[in-house]
Write a protein that holds these residues in place. Sequence first.
Motif, PDB file in Angstrom:
ATOM      1  N   PHE A 151      10.387   2.256   1.269  1.00  0.00           N
ATOM      2  CA  PHE A 151      10.790   2.743  -0.047  1.00  0.00           C
ATOM      3  C   PHE A 151      10.443   1.736  -1.133  1.00  0.00           C
ATOM      4  O   PHE A 151       9.989   2.108  -2.227  1.00  0.00           O
ATOM      5  N   TYR A 152      10.644   0.456  -0.850  1.00  0.00           N
ATOM      6  CA  TYR A 152      10.396  -0.586  -1.844  1.00  0.00           C
ATOM      7  C   TYR A 152       8.922  -0.622  -2.249  1.00  0.00           C
ATOM      8  O   TYR A 152       8.591  -0.616  -3.439  1.00  0.00           O
ATOM      9  N   ILE A 153       8.030  -0.649  -1.262  1.00  0.00           N
ATOM     10  CA  ILE A 153       6.603  -0.783  -1.580  1.00  0.00           C
ATOM     11  C   ILE A 153       6.064   0.490  -2.224  1.00  0.00           C
ATOM     12  O   ILE A 153       5.109   0.447  -3.002  1.00  0.00           O
ATOM     13  N   LEU A 154       6.692   1.628  -1.936  1.00  0.00           N
ATOM     14  CA  LEU A 154       6.246   2.884  -2.540  1.00  0.00           C
ATOM     15  C   LEU A 154       6.680   3.008  -4.003  1.00  0.00           C
ATOM     16  O   LEU A 154       6.020   3.677  -4.805  1.00  0.00           O
ATOM     17  N   THR A 155       7.785   2.350  -4.359  1.00  0.00           N
ATOM     18  CA  THR A 155       8.341   2.507  -5.713  1.00  0.00           C
ATOM     19  C   THR A 155       8.213   1.272  -6.591  1.00  0.00           C
ATOM     20  O   THR A 155       8.284   1.393  -7.817  1.00  0.00           O
ATOM     21  N   ALA A 156       8.026   0.106  -6.033  1.00  0.00           N
ATOM     22  CA  ALA A 156       8.072  -1.148  -6.803  1.00  0.00           C
ATOM     23  C   ALA A 156       6.844  -1.317  -7.694  1.00  0.00           C
ATOM     24  O   ALA A 156       5.767  -0.781  -7.411  1.00  0.00           O
ATOM     25  N   PRO A 157       6.992  -2.087  -8.784  1.00  0.00           N
ATOM     26  CA  PRO A 157       5.844  -2.388  -9.658  1.00  0.00           C
ATOM     27  C   PRO A 157       4.712  -3.093  -8.917  1.00  0.00           C
ATOM     28  O   PRO A 157       3.551  -2.958  -9.301  1.00  0.00           O
ATOM     29  N   ILE A 158       5.032  -3.862  -7.871  1.00  0.00           N
ATOM     30  CA  ILE A 158       3.982  -4.537  -7.105  1.00  0.00           C
ATOM     31  C   ILE A 158       3.396  -3.618  -6.038  1.00  0.00           C
ATOM     32  O   ILE A 158       2.485  -4.015  -5.309  1.00  0.00           O
ATOM     33  N   GLY A 159       3.931  -2.383  -5.937  1.00  0.00           N
ATOM     34  CA  GLY A 159       3.461  -1.435  -4.935  1.00  0.00           C
ATOM     35  C   GLY A 159       2.781  -0.235  -5.571  1.00  0.00           C
ATOM     36  O   GLY A 159       1.947  -0.366  -6.470  1.00  0.00           O
ATOM     37  N   PHE A 160       3.197   0.975  -5.134  1.00  0.00           N
ATOM     38  CA  PHE A 160       2.527   2.206  -5.562  1.00  0.00           C
ATOM     39  C   PHE A 160       3.189   2.881  -6.770  1.00  0.00           C
ATOM     40  O   PHE A 160       2.663   3.866  -7.282  1.00  0.00           O
ATOM     41  N   LYS A 161       4.351   2.417  -7.189  1.00  0.00           N
ATOM     42  CA  LYS A 161       5.031   2.886  -8.401  1.00  0.00           C
ATOM     43  C   LYS A 161       5.324   4.394  -8.383  1.00  0.00           C
ATOM     44  O   LYS A 161       5.264   5.057  -9.424  1.00  0.00           O
ATOM     45  N   LEU A 162       5.654   4.920  -7.222  1.00  0.00           N
ATOM     46  CA  LEU A 162       5.980   6.345  -7.126  1.00  0.00           C
ATOM     47  C   LEU A 162       7.416   6.581  -7.591  1.00  0.00           C
ATOM     48  O   LEU A 162       8.253   5.687  -7.537  1.00  0.00           O
ATOM     49  N   ASP A 163       7.721   7.785  -8.017  1.00  0.00           N
ATOM     50  CA  ASP A 163       9.091   8.128  -8.383  1.00  0.00           C
ATOM     51  C   ASP A 163       9.402   9.545  -7.930  1.00  0.00           C
ATOM     52  O   ASP A 163       8.565  10.222  -7.329  1.00  0.00           O
ATOM     53  N   GLY A 164      10.626   9.979  -8.197  1.00  0.00           N
ATOM     54  CA  GLY A 164      11.029  11.319  -7.791  1.00  0.00           C
ATOM     55  C   GLY A 164      11.357  11.397  -6.312  1.00  0.00           C
ATOM     56  O   GLY A 164      11.789  10.419  -5.686  1.00  0.00           O
ATOM     57  N   VAL A 165      11.122  12.569  -5.720  1.00  0.00           N
ATOM     58  CA  VAL A 165      11.473  12.819  -4.319  1.00  0.00           C
ATOM     59  C   VAL A 165      10.434  12.251  -3.363  1.00  0.00           C
ATOM     60  O   VAL A 165      10.756  11.903  -2.222  1.00  0.00           O
ATOM     61  N   LEU A 166       9.192  12.133  -3.812  1.00  0.00           N
ATOM     62  CA  LEU A 166       8.085  11.767  -2.921  1.00  0.00           C
ATOM     63  C   LEU A 166       8.329  10.480  -2.130  1.00  0.00           C
ATOM     64  O   LEU A 166       8.096  10.454  -0.908  1.00  0.00           O
ATOM     65  N   PRO A 167       8.778   9.369  -2.746  1.00  0.00           N
ATOM     66  CA  PRO A 167       8.987   8.153  -1.947  1.00  0.00           C
ATOM     67  C   PRO A 167      10.043   8.325  -0.854  1.00  0.00           C
ATOM     68  O   PRO A 167       9.932   7.707   0.209  1.00  0.00           O
ATOM     69  N   TYR A 168      11.061   9.167  -1.095  1.00  0.00           N
ATOM     70  CA  TYR A 168      12.064   9.420  -0.062  1.00  0.00           C
ATOM     71  C   TYR A 168      11.428  10.148   1.131  1.00  0.00           C
ATOM     72  O   TYR A 168      11.689   9.804   2.294  1.00  0.00           O
ATOM     73  N   VAL A 169      10.599  11.117   0.834  1.00  0.00           N
ATOM     74  CA  VAL A 169       9.941  11.885   1.896  1.00  0.00           C
ATOM     75  C   VAL A 169       8.993  10.990   2.694  1.00  0.00           C
ATOM     76  O   VAL A 169       9.016  10.972   3.934  1.00  0.00           O
ATOM     77  N   LEU A 170       8.155  10.240   1.988  1.00  0.00           N
ATOM     78  CA  LEU A 170       7.188   9.378   2.667  1.00  0.00           C
ATOM     79  C   LEU A 170       7.884   8.275   3.462  1.00  0.00           C
ATOM     80  O   LEU A 170       7.451   7.928   4.570  1.00  0.00           O
ATOM     81  N   SER A 171       8.964   7.724   2.921  1.00  0.00           N
ATOM     82  CA  SER A 171       9.713   6.674   3.640  1.00  0.00           C
ATOM     83  C   SER A 171      10.321   7.228   4.921  1.00  0.00           C
ATOM     84  O   SER A 171      10.302   6.570   5.968  1.00  0.00           O
ATOM     85  N   THR A 172      10.860   8.433   4.849  1.00  0.00           N
ATOM     86  CA  THR A 172      11.443   9.072   6.037  1.00  0.00           C
ATOM     87  C   THR A 172      10.384   9.334   7.087  1.00  0.00           C
ATOM     88  O   THR A 172      10.582   9.037   8.283  1.00  0.00           O
ATOM     89  N   LEU A 173       9.239   9.881   6.673  1.00  0.00           N
ATOM     90  CA  LEU A 173       8.157  10.163   7.615  1.00  0.00           C
ATOM     91  C   LEU A 173       7.617   8.878   8.253  1.00  0.00           C
ATOM     92  O   LEU A 173       7.379   8.824   9.465  1.00  0.00           O
ATOM     93  N   GLY A 174       7.438   7.848   7.430  1.00  0.00           N
ATOM     94  CA  GLY A 174       6.944   6.573   7.958  1.00  0.00           C
ATOM     95  C   GLY A 174       7.899   5.955   8.957  1.00  0.00           C
ATOM     96  O   GLY A 174       7.489   5.454  10.007  1.00  0.00           O
ATOM     97  N   THR A 175       9.190   6.008   8.646  1.00  0.00           N
ATOM     98  CA  THR A 175      10.208   5.443   9.540  1.00  0.00           C
ATOM     99  C   THR A 175      10.280   6.211  10.849  1.00  0.00           C
ATOM    100  O   THR A 175      10.294   5.612  11.941  1.00  0.00           O
ATOM    101  N   LEU A 176      10.328   7.533  10.773  1.00  0.00           N
ATOM    102  CA  LEU A 176      10.411   8.353  11.988  1.00  0.00           C
ATOM    103  C   LEU A 176       9.182   8.182  12.867  1.00  0.00           C
ATOM    104  O   LEU A 176       9.285   8.121  14.102  1.00  0.00           O
ATOM    105  N   THR A 177       8.017   8.102  12.253  1.00  0.00           N
ATOM    106  CA  THR A 177       6.776   7.917  13.026  1.00  0.00           C
ATOM    107  C   THR A 177       6.808   6.625  13.826  1.00  0.00           C
ATOM    108  O   THR A 177       6.488   6.596  15.022  1.00  0.00           O
ATOM    109  N   LEU A 178       7.207   5.539  13.171  1.00  0.00           N
ATOM    110  CA  LEU A 178       7.245   4.250  13.862  1.00  0.00           C
ATOM    111  C   LEU A 178       8.344   4.210  14.918  1.00  0.00           C
ATOM    112  O   LEU A 178       8.184   3.553  15.963  1.00  0.00           O
TER     113      LEU A 178
END
Length: 480
Positions: A427-454
């Motif tokens: 979630f941090y790297i997807l939303t942080a200024p040093i990362g991808f700067k995403l907002d809204g629902v998308l970072p929650y979805v991607l973080s969940t998918l990434g965590t479950l996959t690993l």
Amino acid sequence: MITFFIALGILLLGYLVYGRYVEKTFGIKEERTTPAYASRDGIDYVPMGKKRNSMIQLLNIAGVGPIFGPIMGALYGPVAFLWIVFGSIFAGAVHDYLTGMISLRNNGAHLPQLAEKFLGRSLRHVVNGFALLLLLLVGTVFVTSPSNMINNLFDGDASTLMFVIFGVFAYYILATLLPVDKIIGRIYPFFGALLVVSAIGIAVSLFAQGYQIPEMTLTNMHPDGLPIWPLLFFTISCGALSGFHATQSPIISRTTMKESNGREIFYGMMIAEAVIAMVWAGAAMAIFEPGELLGLINSGTPALVVQEVATLMLGSIGGTLAILGVIVLPITSGDTAFRSARMIIADYLSVAQKKFSSRLWIALPLFAISYVLTNMDFQMLWQYFNWANQTTAVIALFVGAMYLYIKGKNHHIALLPGTFMLYAVWFYILTAPIGFKLDGVLPYVLSTLGTLTLLVLFHRRARAMRAAQMECDIPVKEVA
């Protein structure tokens, strides 16, 4: 100060109760010869006593993290205490104990080797990169921060600061190249005493001078309105959970005399670091309003807050001693950061470290890169350090979970905090200024998918390795 004292009590109880449970779950073997004896070389493998090792471990892991991080975390208010206390007991101390003891069972192996063994061959290269990046960032932060504090202490200018930086680098070079018992083993006990005395002095002054630390509230008090999730868990890393510790514990696993020392050295010193974090977070909350605190941090980094707190609470002489105690922290982590980097590269390239020249040609490029990095903005450097730090912590916790799973032990003590922080790292790297700067629902979805996959990949590998009855511990071989 009810919240403050209850928190300290919970930390002590965590060491006495949960620390013993973690030790029992791991299963120590007192009869097993430790690497300090089995691979004794007089350089990195040197037997040292429990008290000395404990103090060295505390100074290795402490750095400015349990001071700078909690000071910046104090901007959020007393909610920061929750992460320091429960993060330390159930995540940080478990992380430190398992990495230290698994390293001890594998001849003092560093995290990249352990990741290759337990998580897969390809991860060794990834973890080597992460570990070296983290150590270089730590070394650089721990050059600039103590240099700034020393320079401020003597009212120096830019030219004086450059002189101090070169002096710190000179010490780091010696500590990185010389045998572990020549400098680190000899001066750390004295540095440790200064650190402990300064922390006690601040804590006693808080109580004696009638300061009021705010009581527990879940309200976000950050003056900039920055969200608690996930920023608090990255702002306060050392003092709660820090992957940097996974690079330090193998240094002490190579000097530990018997396995029963591990609970005090690895679990206990993490709890001690959390106490230091509590003291500085409490002092920052008690003395400054959030807006005032933010202004000080922005005008001079947290080092200026340290100077203000120490001088205000302990006077000029006592404050100077307290500041010296704080200066000791980064210096005694910066030297072992570079030492760890040298050892990791040597292990990766299979270069024996008995010859001084072998240590020198590995270490000098590290210092050259670090010198270049000292020109980076501190706040930006700290953000990259925080992300690399917690990503490394996730890897270390999953190594611990895999080790326990293969042995049929309760692996959830490592897997649960590891999964929590894995989601936070995504979630941090997807939303942080040093990362991808995403907002809204998308970072929650991607973080969940990434965590479950690993997690799926982890359990697939864990079942296969348990079925193959993988040997988790390297058989002890005495060397001449």
